[in-house]
Design an enzyme around this catalytic site. Structure first.
Site, short mmCIF file in Angstrom:
data_model
loop_
_atom_site.label_atom_id
_atom_site.label_comp_id
_atom_site.label_asym_id
_atom_site.label_seq_id
_atom_site.Cartn_x
_atom_site.Cartn_y
_atom_site.Cartn_z
N SER A 273 5.72 -6.26 -2.72
CA SER A 273 4.75 -7.09 -2.01
C SER A 273 3.41 -6.40 -1.83
O SER A 273 2.36 -7.06 -1.81
CB SER A 273 5.31 -7.51 -0.65
OG SER A 273 6.47 -8.30 -0.80
N HIS A 338 2.94 -5.38 3.23
CA HIS A 338 2.15 -6.56 2.90
C HIS A 338 0.70 -6.38 3.35
O HIS A 338 -0.25 -6.68 2.61
CB HIS A 338 2.73 -7.80 3.58
CG HIS A 338 4.13 -8.13 3.16
ND1 HIS A 338 5.21 -7.35 3.51
CD2 HIS A 338 4.62 -9.17 2.44
CE1 HIS A 338 6.32 -7.89 3.02
NE2 HIS A 338 5.99 -8.99 2.37
#
Length: 399
Positions: A273, A338
């Site tokens: 991610s 993230h």
């Protein structure tokens, strides 16, 4: 002005003329153009040239230019709808700072840039339509799209994103066989024993800050990451090249694991991610910053869908982080990777995407953001060496 421009070519052969012109462009520096252009094009030092004056000067001295170069300069005038041209754009063209695209526009004399938009061209093959589609998906300026359309040869192909995706899927399938689980693999008691994922107790094993991308929490985690990095990463690599896109991706990956080691010190981290969010956030930010120039279809709807998908994935990661762990006292993987990827995307990533085929080392913001990134990496390294012991933090036992 006429004394400073290249002399017309006497040869009747377009190939000879193009080759000769390319050789002249190779040795042309901004110093050769700037003193002349500053007086004739921008006498008031505004930084811009009116399109009308620019065209007038081109018509007056156009006979002294090779037709291919004249086409490129006319395309620069036609591509601007505000009635003015950035003087630095003109200098960059004349001084060959955009060496790849400018040289190819001259050498590939069989197709000249003109004011006609690519979307208006007909009779294109399937591969030509694909290249045109990618150009409109990623580039905000028509002249850039034409350069890309003319010069792209699919050699090399977008190998980085395809390779990284294949490897991630292969490792996931292997872990699925070993653990006999494909959904929420992360909940398996043996999941943390893998030598690839990042674990706070094993942070001295430096490869884990990068190899954690080959481990995913489950098929729901892998699926969304693979879709996003193929739909966004492959077109970006086709336009900007493997070197630049792999840099953004890997920088996002490293920033993600380091962000976890600083901000969520007791948690492991898995998944790609960080790299995916770096690419997607850079692409979305580039679209927003060049909204009027981006001609991709349904861009508002597609941005909304991309943001919903990213929010769903981030929400899943937050929920999983605070869900009761399957291997206490170690928590489930962190979601901070993230955010690390997003920060790389909206800084380094945006600078790369906004400077198609231009020298990054000439961009001040590039050095500013690169310095910030390097400072963060150095800070995180020292943090990992000293902070854990100074804070007397109780870490989960090694797997």
């Amino acid at each position: 002005m006429g004394d400073r421009l290249p002399e017309p070519h006497a040869s009747s052969s377009p190939a000879v003329a193009a080759s000769s012109e390319a050789e002249e462009i190779e040795v042309l520096d901004s110093e050769d153009v700037l003193p002349m252009a500053a007086e004739d094009f921008d006498p008031d030092n505004t930084g811009y040239i009116s399109t009308e004056k620019f065209r007038s000067l081109l018509q007056r001295h156009g006979s002294e230019l090779d037709p291919h170069k004249l086409e490129v300069l006319l395309a620069l005038a036609d591509s601007n709808s505000e009635g003015r041209i950035c003087y630095q754009d003109f200098v960059n063209l004349m001084s060959n700072k955009r060496s790849n695209s400018f040289r190819q526009a001259i050498l590939q004399g069989n197709r000249r840039l003109c004011s006609k938009a690519l979307l208006e061209e007909t009779g294109l093959s399937l591969s030509q339509r694909l290249i045109r589609h990618v150009a409109y998906e990623t580039l905000p300026r028509e002249i850039d799209r034409k350069w890309y359309y003319d010069s792209y040869t699919c050699c090399p192909p977008p190998w980085f994103m395809i390779t990284i995706t294949i490897v991630e899927v292969a490792f996931f399938l292997y872990n699925g066989v070993v653990l006999d689980r494909y959904v929420l693999q992360v909940s398996h008691p043996l999941y943390l024993k893998n030598a690839l994922l990042y674990h706070p107790q094993l942070r001295a094993q430096a490869w884990r800050y990068l190899t954690y991308i080959f481990m995913h929490a489950g098929i729901e985690h892998l699926g969304l990451n693979v879709v996003l990095q193929l739909l966004v990463g492959v077109p970006l690599e086709m336009v900007h090249g493997a070197a630049r896109i792999s840099f953004v991706y890997i920088a996002g990956v490293v920033a993600g694991s380091l962000a976890v080691s600083v901000a969520d010190m007791t948690a492991p981290v898995v998944g790609s991610s960080g790299g995916v969010y770096a690419l997607v956030s850079a692409h979305l930010a580039n679209i927003v910053m060049n909204w009027s120039g981006m001609k991709c279809q349904f861009k508002l709807l597609r941005m909304a869908v991309a943001l919903i998908c990213m929010s769903f994935e981030f929400g899943r990661a937050v929920w999983l982080r605070f869900h009761p762990s399957a291997y206490p006292p170690c928590p489930h993987p962190s979601f901070m990777a993230h955010l690390g990827g997003v920060m790389v995307g909206i800084t380094l990533g945006v600078i790369i995407l906004r400077n198609y085929e231009q020298r990054l080392q000439d961009q001040t913001l590039w050095w500013i953001f690169l310095s910030i990134y390097v400072i963060f990496v150095l800070f995180a390294i020292f943090w990992n060496i000293f902070a854990y012991s100074l804070l007397d933090l109780k870490l989960p036992p090694p797997p």
